[in-house]
Design an enzyme around this catalytic site. Structure first.
Site, PDB file in Angstrom:
ATOM      1  CB  SER A  31     -43.622  19.562 -11.357  1.00 60.61           C
ATOM      2  OG  SER A  31     -42.283  19.591 -11.818  1.00 60.61           O
ATOM      3  CG  PHE A 125     -41.396  10.271 -16.664  1.00 58.97           C
ATOM      4  CD1 PHE A 125     -42.184  10.479 -17.784  1.00 58.97           C
ATOM      5  CD2 PHE A 125     -40.093   9.841 -16.843  1.00 58.97           C
ATOM      6  CE1 PHE A 125     -41.678  10.265 -19.061  1.00 58.97           C
ATOM      7  CE2 PHE A 125     -39.578   9.622 -18.108  1.00 58.97           C
ATOM      8  CZ  PHE A 125     -40.373   9.839 -19.226  1.00 58.97           C
ATOM      9  CD  GLN A 196     -47.265  22.835 -18.019  1.00 55.01           C
ATOM     10  OE1 GLN A 196     -47.772  22.687 -19.122  1.00 55.01           O
ATOM     11  NE2 GLN A 196     -47.581  22.071 -16.988  1.00 55.01           N
ATOM     12  N   GLY A 279     -30.623  21.968 -16.434  1.00 56.99           N
ATOM     13  CA  GLY A 279     -31.194  23.316 -16.400  1.00 56.99           C
ATOM     14  C   GLY A 279     -31.638  23.717 -15.006  1.00 56.99           C
ATOM     15  CG  ASP A 280     -34.666  21.570 -13.020  1.00 55.53           C
ATOM     16  OD1 ASP A 280     -35.243  22.490 -13.629  1.00 55.53           O
ATOM     17  OD2 ASP A 280     -35.091  20.401 -12.980  1.00 55.53           O
TER      18      ASP A 280
END
Length: 353
Positions: A31, A125, A196, A279-280
């Site tokens: 994304s 968002f 997801q 986390g990324d």
């Protein structure tokens, strides 16, 4: 910055633990989004009439607006670029992506292969938070829905055979298409379904995981994978090369079938401010070290140190450091030998810049 993705930053000996090849470009699919965050000085509950919720129509005067760059793929690409690599961003955005593209390119990310929608805005968002931390939020997928239209082969024809293709959270049909294409064309792929998992069922998750060189998740997500696929922990591990599970403040666990577990503690002396994007950043550090040819333990350690920089800042791409600062933090957390193993790669990255 010269393109350093085509070869490792140094020429390390082959690592017997390696599960993905090194030397080719690093494709990161996922994304692409922006976050619009606002703060309301009051309490939402003071403006709500329970008996009239079916006719809800309210407006809140907010005090501030922060627009932050986001999306799992750009977050990971930014982290890898900070460590001297030039990852290839694969995703779909709108025409409003121009400023974000410029930011990423200035920091060493290859954005030449981002699909630009002719009719949809970049995913967004939008969230308002009150003084009690209650939130009204909306997510607009927008151009992200067109990720299913992206074919990897034309990108590979331009940049070369990839060391790996990371397939992160994105349009579900796009994730499945990328995974299937990797299998068909023999591209090593990394599964990182993350967000997801909460919405997908077994029919989506099983094909995303099966055959991955690396499976990334946090501990809660690892249990979701088991629950929704119907596979036991051992059955999940048997289907992937390496399973990397982040454990929050407890660090990370790295598993391989038939091998001893590797547990790496989190970096030391971390002052946590905001967890979004941590986390990324871990994945970016882990994969950068993998691209350098370092072993699983070193990869996890580099990932933990990069994650520490993100948790100590507000925003997913607002951190910076010098090679010396990064190595000092690595040594503080994991010892002089760890810093010595990483130093040649960061030195080469610094020279390339």
């Amino acid at each position: 910055m010269p393109d350093t993705s085509s070869t490792p930053l140094t020429d390390p000996p082959a690592d017997p633990q390696a599960v993905v090849p090194t030397g080719g470009p690093l494709l990161v699919a996922g994304s692409i989004a922006t976050d619009h965050l606002m703060s309301f000085a009051g309490k939402f509950e003071d403006s709500l009439v329970v008996e009239q919720l079916h006719k809800l129509s309210v407006s809140f005067l907010v005090d501030d607006l922060e627009i932050r760059r986001g999306g799992v793929a750009p977050n990971m690409c930014f982290g890898m670029a900070r460590l001297g690599l030039r990852p290839v961003l694969v995703g779909s955005a709108g025409e409003d992506f121009a400023d974000y593209r410029s930011w990423l390119e200035r920091h060493g990310v290859d954005c030449d292969h981002v699909r630009i929608s002719e009719s949809l805005h970049t995913a967004r968002f939008v969230c308002t938070t009150d003084t009690t931390m209650a939130q009204f939020a909306s997510f607009y997928p927008g151009a992200m829905k067109e990720a299913r239209l992206i074919e990897l082969a034309p990108i590979v024809a331009r940049v070369g055979a990839p060391s790996f293709v990371l397939i992160g959270a994105d349009d579900p049909d796009g994730m499945l298409r990328h995974t299937d294409e990797c299998r068909q064309r023999g591209y090593p792929f990394i599964a990182d379904p993350s967000q997801q998992l909460a919405f997908g069922e077994g029919d989506l998750i099983r094909p995303l995981v099966e055959g991955a060189a690396i499976l990334f998740s946090n501990e809660y997500e690892s249990h979701l994978i088991q629950q929704k696929t119907g596979w036991s922990a051992d059955e999940v591990l048997a289907r992937v090369g390496v399973q990397v599970t982040t454990l929050g403040a407890d660090g990370v666990r790295v598993l391989r079938a038939g091998e001893d577990d590797i547990v790496v503690p989190a970096a030391k002396n971390v002052t946590a401010v905001e967890p979004t994007g941590v986390g990324d950043a871990f994945r970016a550090g882990y994969l950068a070290a993998t691209a350098w040819g370092l072993d699983l333990t070193r990869s996890a350690q580099v990932g933990c140190v990069l994650a520490a920089y993100v948790v100590e800042t507000v925003g997913t791409q607002e951190y910076s450091f010098t090679a010396e600062q990064f190595l000092a933090r690595l040594e503080e957390s994991y010892g002089a030998e760890a810093a010595a193993d990483v130093a040649p790669h960061l030195a080469a990255a610094h020279q390339a810049r």
